[in-house]
Design a protein around this motif. Structure first.
Motif, PDB file in Angstrom:
ATOM      1  N   ARG A   4      -6.317  -6.935  -1.227  1.00 34.31           N
ATOM      2  CA  ARG A   4      -7.550  -7.666  -1.543  1.00 34.31           C
ATOM      3  C   ARG A   4      -8.790  -6.723  -1.115  1.00 34.31           C
ATOM      4  O   ARG A   4      -9.739  -7.111  -1.799  1.00 34.31           O
ATOM      5  CB  ARG A   4      -7.770  -8.902  -0.245  1.00 34.31           C
ATOM      6  CG  ARG A   4      -6.436  -9.640  -0.425  1.00 34.31           C
ATOM      7  CD  ARG A   4      -6.807 -11.033   0.504  1.00 34.31           C
ATOM      8  NE  ARG A   4      -5.697 -11.965   0.647  1.00 34.31           N
ATOM      9  CZ  ARG A   4      -4.715 -11.988   1.507  1.00 34.31           C
ATOM     10  NH1 ARG A   4      -4.805 -11.079   2.320  1.00 34.31           N
ATOM     11  NH2 ARG A   4      -3.532 -12.678   1.406  1.00 34.31           N
ATOM     12  N   GLY A   5      -8.783  -5.844  -0.579  1.00 34.52           N
ATOM     13  CA  GLY A   5     -10.093  -4.970  -0.489  1.00 34.52           C
ATOM     14  C   GLY A   5     -10.302  -4.065  -1.639  1.00 34.52           C
ATOM     15  O   GLY A   5     -11.526  -3.428  -1.703  1.00 34.52           O
ATOM     16  N   TYR A   6      -9.408  -4.140  -2.951  1.00 35.97           N
ATOM     17  CA  TYR A   6      -9.648  -3.525  -4.028  1.00 35.97           C
ATOM     18  C   TYR A   6     -10.402  -4.365  -5.106  1.00 35.97           C
ATOM     19  O   TYR A   6      -9.669  -5.128  -5.444  1.00 35.97           O
ATOM     20  CB  TYR A   6      -8.715  -2.644  -4.681  1.00 35.97           C
ATOM     21  CG  TYR A   6      -8.320  -1.727  -3.312  1.00 35.97           C
ATOM     22  CD1 TYR A   6      -7.602  -1.952  -2.242  1.00 35.97           C
ATOM     23  CD2 TYR A   6      -8.769  -0.479  -3.414  1.00 35.97           C
ATOM     24  CE1 TYR A   6      -7.383  -1.081  -1.304  1.00 35.97           C
ATOM     25  CE2 TYR A   6      -8.483   0.653  -2.635  1.00 35.97           C
ATOM     26  CZ  TYR A   6      -8.033   0.330  -1.526  1.00 35.97           C
ATOM     27  OH  TYR A   6      -7.545   1.223  -0.438  1.00 35.97           O
ATOM     28  N   PHE A  17       0.812  -1.269   0.050  1.00 35.15           N
ATOM     29  CA  PHE A  17      -0.092  -0.158  -0.140  1.00 35.15           C
ATOM     30  C   PHE A  17       0.826   1.434   0.196  1.00 35.15           C
ATOM     31  O   PHE A  17       1.668   1.197   0.846  1.00 35.15           O
ATOM     32  CB  PHE A  17      -0.700  -0.171   1.086  1.00 35.15           C
ATOM     33  CG  PHE A  17      -1.555   1.133   1.411  1.00 35.15           C
ATOM     34  CD1 PHE A  17      -1.348   2.201   2.221  1.00 35.15           C
ATOM     35  CD2 PHE A  17      -2.931   1.210   0.733  1.00 35.15           C
ATOM     36  CE1 PHE A  17      -1.994   3.253   2.404  1.00 35.15           C
ATOM     37  CE2 PHE A  17      -3.637   2.361   0.935  1.00 35.15           C
ATOM     38  CZ  PHE A  17      -3.286   3.549   1.841  1.00 35.15           C
ATOM     39  N   ILE A  58     -18.383   1.067  -0.651  1.00 33.67           N
ATOM     40  CA  ILE A  58     -17.222   1.039   0.559  1.00 33.67           C
ATOM     41  C   ILE A  58     -16.457   2.321   0.721  1.00 33.67           C
ATOM     42  O   ILE A  58     -16.168   2.926  -0.457  1.00 33.67           O
ATOM     43  CB  ILE A  58     -16.289  -0.094   0.199  1.00 33.67           C
ATOM     44  CG1 ILE A  58     -16.945  -1.473   0.070  1.00 33.67           C
ATOM     45  CG2 ILE A  58     -15.252  -0.345   1.280  1.00 33.67           C
ATOM     46  CD1 ILE A  58     -16.150  -2.592  -0.384  1.00 33.67           C
ATOM     47  N   ARG A  98     -12.029   0.522  -4.863  1.00 29.65           N
ATOM     48  CA  ARG A  98     -13.085  -0.230  -4.183  1.00 29.65           C
ATOM     49  C   ARG A  98     -14.330  -0.162  -4.932  1.00 29.65           C
ATOM     50  O   ARG A  98     -14.560   0.862  -5.504  1.00 29.65           O
ATOM     51  CB  ARG A  98     -12.863   0.069  -2.825  1.00 29.65           C
ATOM     52  CG  ARG A  98     -11.496   0.045  -2.113  1.00 29.65           C
ATOM     53  CD  ARG A  98     -11.701  -0.011  -0.576  1.00 29.65           C
ATOM     54  NE  ARG A  98     -12.162  -1.585  -0.110  1.00 29.65           N
ATOM     55  CZ  ARG A  98     -12.069  -1.639   1.010  1.00 29.65           C
ATOM     56  NH1 ARG A  98     -12.100  -0.966   2.357  1.00 29.65           N
ATOM     57  NH2 ARG A  98     -12.652  -3.123   1.362  1.00 29.65           N
ATOM     58  N   SER A 156     -10.141   8.661   0.288  1.00 32.66           N
ATOM     59  CA  SER A 156     -11.798   8.476   0.276  1.00 32.66           C
ATOM     60  C   SER A 156     -12.306   9.752   0.901  1.00 32.66           C
ATOM     61  O   SER A 156     -11.922  10.222   1.849  1.00 32.66           O
ATOM     62  CB  SER A 156     -12.008   7.402   1.356  1.00 32.66           C
ATOM     63  OG  SER A 156     -13.678   7.355   1.684  1.00 32.66           O
ATOM     64  N   VAL A 159     -14.350   3.017   3.177  1.00 27.29           N
ATOM     65  CA  VAL A 159     -13.090   2.917   4.128  1.00 27.29           C
ATOM     66  C   VAL A 159     -11.750   2.493   3.258  1.00 27.29           C
ATOM     67  O   VAL A 159     -12.104   1.554   2.381  1.00 27.29           O
ATOM     68  CB  VAL A 159     -13.256   1.790   5.136  1.00 27.29           C
ATOM     69  CG1 VAL A 159     -12.093   1.678   5.910  1.00 27.29           C
ATOM     70  CG2 VAL A 159     -14.482   2.159   5.966  1.00 27.29           C
ATOM     71  N   ILE A 160     -10.698   3.355   3.480  1.00 31.43           N
ATOM     72  CA  ILE A 160      -9.670   2.907   2.921  1.00 31.43           C
ATOM     73  C   ILE A 160      -8.877   1.739   3.320  1.00 31.43           C
ATOM     74  O   ILE A 160      -8.927   1.651   4.522  1.00 31.43           O
ATOM     75  CB  ILE A 160      -8.587   4.213   3.152  1.00 31.43           C
ATOM     76  CG1 ILE A 160      -8.997   5.540   2.506  1.00 31.43           C
ATOM     77  CG2 ILE A 160      -7.132   3.654   2.312  1.00 31.43           C
ATOM     78  CD1 ILE A 160      -8.291   6.789   2.859  1.00 31.43           C
ATOM     79  N   SER A 161      -8.711   0.797   2.780  1.00 26.01           N
ATOM     80  CA  SER A 161      -7.976  -0.489   2.951  1.00 26.01           C
ATOM     81  C   SER A 161      -6.468  -0.402   2.420  1.00 26.01           C
ATOM     82  O   SER A 161      -6.226   0.132   1.364  1.00 26.01           O
ATOM     83  CB  SER A 161      -8.724  -1.595   2.146  1.00 26.01           C
ATOM     84  OG  SER A 161      -7.942  -2.834   2.534  1.00 26.01           O
ATOM     85  N   ARG A 162      -5.682  -0.912   3.386  1.00 22.18           N
ATOM     86  CA  ARG A 162      -4.205  -1.117   3.078  1.00 22.18           C
ATOM     87  C   ARG A 162      -3.778  -2.244   2.488  1.00 22.18           C
ATOM     88  O   ARG A 162      -2.893  -2.623   2.257  1.00 22.18           O
ATOM     89  CB  ARG A 162      -3.346  -0.968   4.417  1.00 22.18           C
ATOM     90  CG  ARG A 162      -3.685   0.700   4.853  1.00 22.18           C
ATOM     91  CD  ARG A 162      -2.848   0.602   6.111  1.00 22.18           C
ATOM     92  NE  ARG A 162      -3.154   2.060   6.565  1.00 22.18           N
ATOM     93  CZ  ARG A 162      -1.999   3.264   6.424  1.00 22.18           C
ATOM     94  NH1 ARG A 162      -0.963   2.788   5.922  1.00 22.18           N
ATOM     95  NH2 ARG A 162      -2.381   4.411   6.700  1.00 22.18           N
ATOM     96  N   SER A 163      -4.842  -3.374   2.438  1.00 22.13           N
ATOM     97  CA  SER A 163      -4.816  -4.415   1.841  1.00 22.13           C
ATOM     98  C   SER A 163      -5.060  -4.683   0.214  1.00 22.13           C
ATOM     99  O   SER A 163      -6.532  -4.302   0.035  1.00 22.13           O
ATOM    100  CB  SER A 163      -5.487  -5.389   2.446  1.00 22.13           C
ATOM    101  OG  SER A 163      -5.620  -6.907   1.832  1.00 22.13           O
TER     102      SER A 163
END
Length: 123
Positions: free
Chosen positions: A108-110, A46, A100, A96, A51, A102-106
């Motif tokens: 997999r969240g995108y 990341f 959604i 994302r 967001s 929330v910002i994800s640092r993974s």
């Protein structure tokens, strides 16, 4: 939504680059967007995310990079300065799903990914 990353290249240590991620298909102004990077043999990391007006950065960024959104161009930019050889990687933009926030640092969240753009920093 389709994402297209551009702006990579070869730069000397201490230099700057601006990466751009353009979206097509529909506007992604309501999506959480992020930049990741990946070096050979390493996991996707990341770099920065946005967001709304909220932003987040990887710990290694140390105020050297800035993520920004251009609504008129339907794009998200990553301004990088004080580049170091350790910043050499393929940089990817991602988004994302619209629901959604929330910002994800993974990674997999995108759900949506651009094709990547190579950044090489020489010492």
């Amino acid at each position: 939504v389709q994402l297209q990353a551009s702006g990579g290249g070869l730069v000397q240590a201490g230099g700057s680059l601006r990466l751009s991620c353009a979206a097509s298909g529909r506007t992604f102004s309501n999506n959480v967007v992020a930049w990741f990077r990946q070096s050979p043999g390493k996991e996707r990391e990341f770099v920065a995310g946005m967001s709304g007006r909220s932003t987040a950065y990887g710990d290694f960024v140390k105020a050297r990079f800035t993520i920004s959104r251009d609504g008129a161009k339907n794009s998200v930019d990553l301004h990088m300065s004080s580049l170091e050889p350790e910043d050499t990687a393929v940089y990817y933009c991602a988004a994302r799903s619209p629901a959604i926030t929330v910002i994800s640092r993974s990674a997999r969240g995108y759900a949506y990914w651009g094709q990547g753009t190579q950044v090489t920093v020489s010492s």
